[in-house]
Write a protein that holds these residues in place. Structure first.
Motif, short mmCIF file in Angstrom:
data_model
loop_
_atom_site.label_atom_id
_atom_site.label_comp_id
_atom_site.label_asym_id
_atom_site.label_seq_id
_atom_site.Cartn_x
_atom_site.Cartn_y
_atom_site.Cartn_z
N LEU A 192 0.87 -1.19 0.00
CA LEU A 192 0.00 0.00 0.00
C LEU A 192 0.90 1.23 0.00
CD1 LEU A 192 -2.79 1.45 0.47
CD2 LEU A 192 -2.38 1.14 2.93
N ARG A 193 0.52 2.25 -0.81
CA ARG A 193 1.33 3.46 -0.82
C ARG A 193 0.46 4.66 -1.12
NH1 ARG A 193 0.51 5.20 -6.32
NH2 ARG A 193 1.35 3.66 -7.78
N TRP A 194 0.96 5.83 -0.68
CA TRP A 194 0.28 7.08 -0.98
C TRP A 194 1.31 8.21 -1.00
CZ3 TRP A 194 -0.21 4.21 3.43
CH2 TRP A 194 0.13 4.79 4.65
N LYS A 195 1.01 9.21 -1.79
CA LYS A 195 1.94 10.32 -2.01
C LYS A 195 1.83 11.33 -0.89
CE LYS A 195 3.47 13.33 -5.80
NZ LYS A 195 3.16 13.77 -7.19
N ILE A 196 2.96 11.69 -0.27
CA ILE A 196 2.94 12.62 0.86
C ILE A 196 3.62 13.95 0.54
CG2 ILE A 196 2.74 10.82 2.61
CD1 ILE A 196 5.75 10.98 3.05
N SER A 197 4.34 14.02 -0.59
CA SER A 197 4.93 15.28 -1.04
C SER A 197 5.21 15.15 -2.53
CB SER A 197 6.22 15.61 -0.26
OG SER A 197 7.24 14.68 -0.58
N ASP A 198 5.79 16.18 -3.11
CA ASP A 198 6.00 16.17 -4.56
C ASP A 198 6.84 14.99 -5.03
OD1 ASP A 198 4.52 18.45 -4.84
OD2 ASP A 198 6.25 19.82 -4.92
N ASP A 199 7.80 14.56 -4.21
CA ASP A 199 8.69 13.49 -4.65
C ASP A 199 8.86 12.41 -3.58
OD1 ASP A 199 10.47 12.30 -6.58
OD2 ASP A 199 12.13 12.89 -5.27
N GLU A 200 7.83 12.23 -2.75
CA GLU A 200 7.97 11.25 -1.67
C GLU A 200 6.66 10.51 -1.45
OE1 GLU A 200 10.36 11.18 2.55
OE2 GLU A 200 9.09 12.90 2.12
N TYR A 201 6.79 9.20 -1.19
CA TYR A 201 5.65 8.34 -0.92
C TYR A 201 5.84 7.64 0.43
CZ TYR A 201 3.89 8.71 -5.70
OH TYR A 201 3.37 9.18 -6.89
N ARG A 202 4.72 7.41 1.09
CA ARG A 202 4.73 6.55 2.28
C ARG A 202 4.30 5.17 1.81
NH1 ARG A 202 5.98 7.05 7.27
NH2 ARG A 202 4.87 6.14 9.03
N VAL A 203 5.08 4.16 2.17
CA VAL A 203 4.89 2.82 1.61
C VAL A 203 4.80 1.79 2.73
CG1 VAL A 203 5.82 1.03 0.10
CG2 VAL A 203 6.15 3.46 -0.48
N LEU A 204 3.77 0.95 2.65
CA LEU A 204 3.63 -0.22 3.50
C LEU A 204 4.05 -1.42 2.66
CD1 LEU A 204 2.62 -1.56 6.16
CD2 LEU A 204 0.36 -1.71 5.07
N PHE A 205 5.12 -2.09 3.08
CA PHE A 205 5.68 -3.19 2.30
C PHE A 205 5.00 -4.52 2.66
CE2 PHE A 205 8.90 0.05 1.97
CZ PHE A 205 9.41 -0.11 0.69
N GLY A 206 5.35 -5.54 1.89
CA GLY A 206 4.77 -6.86 2.09
C GLY A 206 5.02 -7.44 3.47
N ASP A 207 6.13 -7.05 4.09
CA ASP A 207 6.40 -7.53 5.45
C ASP A 207 5.81 -6.61 6.51
OD1 ASP A 207 8.05 -5.36 5.22
OD2 ASP A 207 9.88 -6.37 5.84
N LEU A 208 5.00 -5.63 6.07
CA LEU A 208 4.22 -4.72 6.92
C LEU A 208 5.09 -3.71 7.67
CD1 LEU A 208 1.49 -7.15 8.31
CD2 LEU A 208 1.41 -5.66 6.30
N ARG A 209 6.27 -3.42 7.17
CA ARG A 209 7.02 -2.27 7.67
C ARG A 209 6.62 -1.04 6.83
NH1 ARG A 209 10.53 -4.30 3.89
NH2 ARG A 209 11.80 -2.78 2.74
#
Length: 334
Positions: A288-305
């Protein structure tokens, strides 16, 4: 799994009060697939006085109780249909031609915003019809499409009665003859709750995650899993070996996760979920991911970090996803 489309028909009587809560009497009949031939009812009751949500099963005289975070209760309280109508007007919409309903001329609006209703479906369209004399809604129509066409639904809300009830006892259902089989304290709608929910889901799904975080589709998968765990029986919740605590935890927390997911589309840009192809074994793939700034994303990886990474790094990681397995639902029709 498209064969399950139109498998279940539901009729519900819903009583709402901004002072007391919500009481729903829901009746189901099925025609094919996973829900072939069931006929059953469920009572759902949200009590604003003690921040609880009860799901009761009259056929077996059992119920589950969920203790809600106060913030969640406020969201339910604000979900009265008139304030909800005002909220809908914030999404992109267009006016429809007027028509006659129950002898009155009504004005309609179509919600066409791609951010609308992500909590409930990958794609959700709505028609709302309003009596201009009272400015109250008289008809809601929803059409939705979900992941892998697991959920293709049409929903109609009508026969509204906008008045104070003369029977306050409606909001005091009696469950004294029912057995309490699970009591769950529901976590707040935040990242920690989402991570815990997905971890618990993967434990019962052999390392897999829900194909969709839209609540109806996720709950459909959950019910399918637990039905298989008791031998595929239609009334799986009636079996003695049914795991009420685990099921109730996931049932409630998948709904909280769905709300978190829907809120992401309102607050952020470029939201994506890859639960259909990413599993708990895919340590470096974005779930799961979503954009938090012009060039940055917050990402939830498969191992849930969770990490914040650059757009370039995200593009490189998502290039490793099996694009042929990603699903884009069809546009629903009324």
């Amino acid at each position: 799994m498209g064969t399950y489309a139109d498998a279940v028909f539901e009729k519900a009587e819903i009583y709402r009060s901004s002072d007391y809560g919500i009481l729903s009497n829901r009746y189901f009949t099925g025609t094919q697939g996973l829900f072939a031939n069931p006929e059953y009812s469920i009572i759902e009751y949200v009590s604003l006085s003690d921040n609880t949500f009860i799901t009761a099963y009259p056929g077996i005289k059992k119920y589950t109780r969920f203790i809600l975070p106060e913030k969640n209760v406020y969201r339910i309280q604000e979900f009265d249909l008139v304030p909800y109508l005002k909220m809908l007007s914030l999404f992109d919409h267009k006016q429809l031609e007027s028509k006659i309903i129950d002898g009155k001329e009504v004005v309609g609006f179509e919600i066409i915003d791609p951010k609308f209703g992500k909590e409930f479906s990958e794609i959700l369209m709505a028609h709302i019809w309003i009596d201009m004399d009272t400015t109250l809604p008289v008809l809601y129509e929803f059409a939705s499409a979900g992941a892998d066409q697991i959920i293709m639904a049409k929903t109609v809300l009508d026969k509204f009665e906008w008045k104070e009830t003369d029977d306050e006892g409606i909001f005091e259902p009696d469950f004294s003859e029912y057995q309490l089989v699970a009591e769950i304290e529901v976590g707040p709608i935040n990242e920690e709750t989402v991570i815990l929910t997905l971890q618990r889901f993967s434990e019962v799904a052999n390392g897999g995650y829900p194909g969709s975080l839209a609540t109806p589709a996720a709950l459909f998968e959950l019910k399918h899993i637990y039905k298989k765990r008791v031998g595929g029986k239609h009334y799986y919740w009636e079996e003695e070996e049914f795991e009420w605590e685990d099921y109730a935890f996931l049932f409630s927390h998948l709904q909280a996760t769905g709300r978190f997911f829907g809120d992401l589309f309102i607050k952020y840009e470029d939201v994506a979920y890859h639960g259909k192809v990413v599993t708990a074994n895919d340590l470096e793939l974005p779930l799961l991911r979503w954009k938090i700034s012009d060039d940055e994303y917050r990402v939830l990886f498969g191992d849930l970090r969770i990490e914040d990474i650059s757009a370039a790094d995200l593009a490189e990681l998502e290039a490793d996803l099996d694009q042929s397995q990603l699903f884009y639902p069809p546009i629903p029709e009324f």
